[in-house]
Each structure stands twice: as C-alpha cells, then as structure tokens.
Design a protein around this motif. Structure first.
Motif, short mmCIF file in Angstrom:
data_model
loop_
_atom_site.label_atom_id
_atom_site.label_comp_id
_atom_site.label_asym_id
_atom_site.label_seq_id
_atom_site.Cartn_x
_atom_site.Cartn_y
_atom_site.Cartn_z
N GLY A 1 49.44 32.04 47.81
CA GLY A 1 48.45 32.81 47.07
C GLY A 1 49.08 34.01 46.40
N TYR B 1 46.86 37.26 56.32
CA TYR B 1 47.32 36.67 55.06
C TYR B 1 48.83 36.83 54.93
N SER C 1 46.09 30.88 54.76
CA SER C 1 45.60 30.68 53.40
C SER C 1 44.23 31.31 53.21
N LEU C 2 43.83 31.44 51.94
CA LEU C 2 42.50 31.97 51.63
C LEU C 2 41.42 31.05 52.20
N GLU C 3 41.67 29.74 52.15
CA GLU C 3 40.70 28.77 52.67
C GLU C 3 40.52 28.95 54.18
N ILE D 1 37.84 33.34 52.57
CA ILE D 1 37.57 34.40 51.59
C ILE D 1 38.07 33.98 50.20
N THR D 2 37.56 34.66 49.20
CA THR D 2 38.02 34.43 47.83
C THR D 2 39.20 35.35 47.53
N GLU D 3 39.87 35.08 46.40
CA GLU D 3 40.98 35.95 46.01
C GLU D 3 40.48 37.37 45.72
N LYS E 1 37.98 38.87 47.17
CA LYS E 1 37.74 39.50 48.47
C LYS E 1 39.07 39.94 49.09
N LEU E 2 40.10 39.14 48.92
CA LEU E 2 41.41 39.49 49.44
C LEU E 2 41.90 40.80 48.82
#
Length: 330
Positions: free
Chosen positions: A14, A60, A65-67, A71-73, A75-76
């Motif tokens: 990511g 992270y 992973s985000l999955e 969370i979404t990118e 949100k990250l």
C-alpha cells in the motif's frame, strides 16, 4: 518507534506512510502537509482515538494490509496524520498536549493576544512574556530533533536566557516607545518575541550544536551526526518561528491603532482584548502551517558537503550513501 525502525517496516502492499501524503519537494505540498499536522482540531482527539491511530499505523508498518485492517486508504492517512500530531517523529513517544504543533494556534492566540492587549503595564509585560517563554520552552523541548535527552541545565539556561532576553527587549523598547507614536508601543511584543526566539531555540538545542544533529541514510538508519547540519536546522526553525508570529503581531497592532484613532472602541473598551485574540487566532491558523512549510521537515544533504570527519563516519557505516537526511525539528 524511531525513524530507523520505521524505515525497516514499510508496507509494500500500500502507500508509504513513512513519507508525507503530499510531495515535500514543493511548497504547496509541504503547506498541505502542515495544514493537516497543525490542525487545531487534533488537540481534541481522545486517548482512545490516538490509541486507535497508533495501533493502525504500527500494524500497517508491520505489513498488515488495508483489507486485513478493515480500513480505506483515506482512513489510513487520517490515522497517520492524527498519529503524527501527537507522537514524536523520532522517539515515537506521545507528546505533552500543549507542546504539540496542533496546540500552537489555540495557545499562541491566547498568549499573543494578551501580550498585545496588556503591553503598557510593566507587571503585565513581565507576566505575559514569562507565559510566552514558558510555553515556547515547552514547545521547543517537545519538538526537539532526535532522541537525545536534553539536560536539565540546558533547559534552565534556555528558559532563563529566553525569558531574560524577551523581558529586556520588551521593557527597553517600551521605555523608548513612550517617546514615539502609539503604534511603536504596540509593535514591541513582536521585537521581544523575535529576540527571545534567537536565544531560546539555539540554547534549547545546544546539544545538537555541540555534538551534531542525527543523520540518516535513505533506509532511515543512523549513519552519523553533523554540527553544520544542526546549525542549518536551528537557523531555519528560528526564522520560521519568527515569521509565524509576525502576521498576528503586526496586523493586530495596525487594526487596534486604526480603531483607537477613530474612537471606535470608546463605548466598549473591554472589546480590545477579545478582538486581538480573535485576530491572532485567524492569522495563526494560516501562518503556523504556511511558515512551517517554508523549509522541508526531512532535509536532504549531500555527503560530500558535510564535515570531513562526518563523511568518514557515514562511509564507514554506509559506503554507498551519497545523500543523507536529518529531521530539522519544529
């Protein structure tokens, strides 16, 4: 978590959150970055929100992973910037709340507004300059570069030197300003703040001037320490701090001088203080991130431009390094 640790734990699946979201090679990119970092609303983040942000960032960085995190990118990045607003970039320690950059606007608008409202009375000058330098000392300590502890003696020297310098400047110029126009007296706090910053920041970071600021390679690993880089870092921080304070401390006196000349506050003399505090808040909301953005936070330096002994240090640890980096501090 130190920068050297994070440099070894980047998630390849990511976005690279160990670099700002926006391009730091351009002023606009740095400004967008610092508008997010200095967002005053981050002061109101709860311990639970900070803990969640820290947990997401660390997981992270370890490769989740985000999955898997759910969370979404977006949100990250939100968690990353909330994390950055509360945790030191080098040590990973949670910073004292009023020492965080997100507290700069609310704290400075109150202190600066009061300094300019009560600039005529000697006891008030002494009290508010003392408040300002106490706050600045805390901010300088909280946002110092690197993980090296600052000796108590250094803290005391910085605090006494900056407070003494600010008081001497303010009281001396106040005395001279009595012979000049009213606007001259209103601009005295700015001169005092500038003088204090020129004393406070170098003294607070005297260890870096003596032993050098930490240098890292592109992997985030410490490879040396440079005094010349420390001088550049401290100079840029001092200049940006002075410029940060200037808009509010120039515009507020001009506005109050205009209102006084036209007797617009004659019926509500108590309104002068709130007006100046509010104007300082508006100015600082923009001046704080825009002045922080004047200089890159992570500064790159060619190895061959450093001191000869530092070049040897670096090549002994990383023979391939051509460029090294340092965190200039805030």
């Amino acid at each position: 978590m130190s920068a050297s640790e994070t440099g070894q734990r980047k998630n390849s699946a990511g976005p690279d959150i160990d670099k700002p979201k926006w391009d730091q090679g351009s002023y606009i990119g740095r400004a967008r970055h610092f508008f997010t970092v200095t967002n005053p609303m981050n002061v109101f983040a709860t311990p639970e929100q900070l803990s969640e942000a820290s947990d997401i960032v660390h997981k992270y960085r370890k490769g989740e992973s985000l999955e898997k995190l759910g969370i979404t990118e977006e949100k990250l990045w939100s968690c990353k910037y909330l994390y950055d607003s509360a945790y030191h970039p080098d040590t990973g320690e949670k910073m004292i709340i009023i020492g965080r950059m997100s507290a700069q606007v609310p704290m400075n608008m109150l202190i600066t507004g009061c300094m300019m409202t009560f600039y005529k009375s000697t006891p008030a000058v002494i009290f508010w300059q003392w408040c300002n330098q106490s706050f600045n000392a805390l901010v300088n300590y909280t946002n110092r570069s690197g993980s090296s502890p600052i000796a108590v003696s250094t803290l005391v020297q910085s605090y006494v030197g900056a407070t003494g310098g600010a008081l001497f400047t303010a009281l001396s110029l106040n005395h001279l300003a009595k012979k000049g126009p009213p606007l001259a007296g209103r601009l005295v706090p700015l001169a005092a703040v500038a003088a204090a910053n020129c004393v406070n920041i170098p003294l607070m970071r005297i260890t870096e001037l003596q032993e050098g600021i930490e240098l890292q390679n592109d992997k985030g690993q410490k490879v040396g320490a440079s005094v010349s880089a420390a001088k550049q870092a401290i100079t840029s921080v001092t200049l940006s701090r002075i410029l940060m304070a200037s808009p509010s401390m120039v515009l507020a006196p001009l506005l109050m001088n205009y209102l006084d000349k036209r007797n617009l506050l004659k019926r509500v003399p108590w309104a002068g203080g709130p007006i100046q505090v509010a104007l300082c808040g508006v100015c600082l909301t923009f001046a704080t991130p825009l002045c922080c953005a004047l200089f890159a936070q992570r500064v790159s330096v060619p190895v061959n431009s450093l001191e000869p002994e530092v070049q040897e240090q670096i090549r002994a640890k990383d023979p391939e390094a051509q460029i090294v980096y340092y965190n200039k501090g805030l």
